[in-house]
Design a protein around this motif. Sequence first.
Motif, PDB file in Angstrom:
ATOM      1  N   ASP A 445       0.873  -1.170  -0.005  1.00  0.00           N
ATOM      2  CA  ASP A 445       0.075   0.158  -0.067  1.00  0.00           C
ATOM      3  C   ASP A 445       0.873   1.341   0.004  1.00  0.00           C
ATOM      4  O   ASP A 445       0.815   1.984   0.961  1.00  0.00           O
ATOM      5  N   ASP A 446       1.801   1.394  -1.007  1.00  0.00           N
ATOM      6  CA  ASP A 446       2.631   2.188  -1.398  1.00  0.00           C
ATOM      7  C   ASP A 446       1.707   3.760  -1.471  1.00  0.00           C
ATOM      8  O   ASP A 446       0.753   3.631  -2.259  1.00  0.00           O
ATOM      9  N   VAL A 447       1.985   5.028  -0.795  1.00  0.00           N
ATOM     10  CA  VAL A 447       1.381   6.022  -0.771  1.00  0.00           C
ATOM     11  C   VAL A 447       1.473   6.509  -2.504  1.00  0.00           C
ATOM     12  O   VAL A 447       0.187   6.856  -2.874  1.00  0.00           O
ATOM     13  N   ARG A 448       2.423   6.669  -3.084  1.00  0.00           N
ATOM     14  CA  ARG A 448       2.580   6.910  -4.194  1.00  0.00           C
ATOM     15  C   ARG A 448       1.582   6.005  -5.300  1.00  0.00           C
ATOM     16  O   ARG A 448       0.936   6.793  -6.091  1.00  0.00           O
ATOM     17  N   ALA A 449       1.702   4.743  -4.992  1.00  0.00           N
ATOM     18  CA  ALA A 449       0.910   3.973  -5.762  1.00  0.00           C
ATOM     19  C   ALA A 449      -0.654   4.176  -5.792  1.00  0.00           C
ATOM     20  O   ALA A 449      -1.201   4.234  -6.659  1.00  0.00           O
ATOM     21  N   ARG A 450      -0.847   4.609  -4.495  1.00  0.00           N
ATOM     22  CA  ARG A 450      -2.485   4.730  -4.264  1.00  0.00           C
ATOM     23  C   ARG A 450      -2.886   5.865  -4.909  1.00  0.00           C
ATOM     24  O   ARG A 450      -3.883   6.258  -5.500  1.00  0.00           O
ATOM     25  N   GLN A 451      -1.919   6.968  -4.729  1.00  0.00           N
ATOM     26  CA  GLN A 451      -2.171   8.456  -5.558  1.00  0.00           C
ATOM     27  C   GLN A 451      -2.294   8.259  -6.990  1.00  0.00           C
ATOM     28  O   GLN A 451      -3.333   8.821  -7.707  1.00  0.00           O
ATOM     29  N   ALA A 452      -1.257   7.287  -7.700  1.00  0.00           N
ATOM     30  CA  ALA A 452      -1.243   7.478  -8.909  1.00  0.00           C
ATOM     31  C   ALA A 452      -2.720   6.683  -9.500  1.00  0.00           C
ATOM     32  O   ALA A 452      -3.215   6.789 -10.449  1.00  0.00           O
ATOM     33  N   ALA A 453      -3.136   5.487  -8.642  1.00  0.00           N
ATOM     34  CA  ALA A 453      -4.268   4.790  -8.970  1.00  0.00           C
ATOM     35  C   ALA A 453      -5.605   5.710  -8.878  1.00  0.00           C
ATOM     36  O   ALA A 453      -6.206   5.642  -9.883  1.00  0.00           O
ATOM     37  N   ARG A 454      -5.447   6.537  -7.884  1.00  0.00           N
ATOM     38  CA  ARG A 454      -7.023   7.345  -7.711  1.00  0.00           C
ATOM     39  C   ARG A 454      -6.592   8.527  -9.013  1.00  0.00           C
ATOM     40  O   ARG A 454      -7.895   8.911  -8.964  1.00  0.00           O
ATOM     41  N   ASP A 455      -5.554   8.974  -9.139  1.00  0.00           N
ATOM     42  CA  ASP A 455      -5.497   9.873 -10.220  1.00  0.00           C
ATOM     43  C   ASP A 455      -6.180   9.395 -11.665  1.00  0.00           C
ATOM     44  O   ASP A 455      -6.688  10.050 -12.463  1.00  0.00           O
TER      45      ASP A 455
END
Length: 548
Positions: A445-455
């Motif tokens: 649950d990498d923060v950057r990965a979550r952010q990219a997915a949400r974007d």
Amino acid sequence: MQVVVAQGHGGGVVVAGAGELSEAQFARYVADLERSRAPRWVMSSVARLYPVLLRFGVRIGRCLDLSLTEGLLLAAAGKAGEPKELPAAWARLHGLEPPPDSPAHADQQPALFDAREPGLPPGTDPARAAEDVLAAQERRITRLDHPDRFRLLIAAESASALVAAEMGVDGLPWRADVHDRLLTELLGPRTPAGQRPKKLAELATRISDAFGGKPVNPDSPQTIVRAFGREGISVPSARAHVLRTVDHPAVPLLIEYRELARLHSANGWAWLDEWVDGGRFRPSWVVGGVVSGRWASSGGGALQIPKTLRVCVRADPGWKLVVADAAQLEPRVLAALSGDRRLAEASASTDLYARLADAMFAGTMDVTEGRPRAKIAMLSAMYGGTAGEAASLLALLRRRFPDAVSYVEHAARAGERGERVRSRLGRVSPAPSAAWRALTGGSDDDVRARQAARDWGRFTRNFVVQASAADFTSVLLATLRRRLPAPAHLVFFQHDEVIVHAPEQLAPDVETAIAASVPEAARLTFGPACPVHFPMQPVTVDTYADAK
DNA sequence: ACTTCCGAGCTT
DNA sequence: CCTAAAGCTCGGAAGT
């Protein structure tokens, strides 16, 4: 009847069955056949070939654009962005490496770098190649989920390409004298290029004075930030909305300078010299220039004309402008897409957001308070906004209109998983990049990965609505173009808004044509049973500024 | 001198 | 500003 046309090897145009013709021969051939048979012209590229006809004053009724079709088919196959013109499509058909699309348009300085060189291997008959590509495209369309819808899409996009080319030739009526007077009033008399007009020069001096006399270049954001720093004021940027929060005598001067400097640099005298000629602004329009299917423009910033300059858009003497925009188009498109009955019922109202407010807040607040909140809720649903009270408003919207909200949320979740989504008529969103896949591929649950997915989810959430709105307006342009009484013609199109230039006595007929085109476009795009109402009230005016 | 990038702002 | 995203264009600034 159908006639295939493609760019020739020798600078002319090849017509199937008639061989390679010079431009003048081509124009005459098309004019004759258009009059006698009105065929569907299958063109390798409308953007390249139709301007040739328009230069000879020849217009056509129906066409199919192989390049636009190829682009839409590539997107549907997950290959968005690959070259889509005839040489590339033909090469792929034969297992060859597709050459890149050539950048120039047929009407731009062909002598300089021969933009009309067809790019097919020597000895290949361009018309034959086009026929092969056409047949292959038809086979690919048959295998799509909704071939009928896609056929409507390519017909509408092809007609839109005709509109775009015609608008490029006809131009938007633009009064250079009105523009010049406006500039002189706001900026002072015209100055040579590179020299600040009087008003800007005065403001620049006063800004420097407000910072204690040290010269500050108001055109340089970095310099502005540093100047405030010297005054003990720390600002993250020099953006206008940031500066507005700062209490300092330079702020109002800077804001005034920036507004005027923007007008001067983006739409000043240099713009007027370059883009307005003979009372017309002639940008070039790029159909499907945006991934969502919206148009783009190149040259003159045609889709960014500031509202202050709408006074320059004036009908010729004895003519009128008929202006119409599809009010609150995107929520209505969402109602149609999702089949949300209650949202469709709300669409009966011209003011959709007022009806939403009633549904969401009846009894708890009046419409003046509820309407802006309902609007935030709906826009958050379509755009993925979460700031402020958006999340709680969205939750309320979801309770009242569950089908509509779940439609966009489904699209968002698909995007977060890296899946592609589609519009009503079959535009397909691009696949996320390899970098995105690498980033989001891990199970952590990498923060950057979550952010990219949400974007990306926000992008696909918006795509289904915006691309379906583009489907609708594309069909609308096609139906309207057919219904317009000559010599009335479209002169402007901006996402959900059209301007028609028409002789005064035809303006009522143009209004009728628009009024009839809208329900026709809605029925074609969303099906005969679609209950959603799309209000688009035409207004006849002398100047665009009077339209709203 | 040229290219490339960034900040900014305009429209929908 | 406010709710998001994309695209165009400019001028400044930094890099080649």
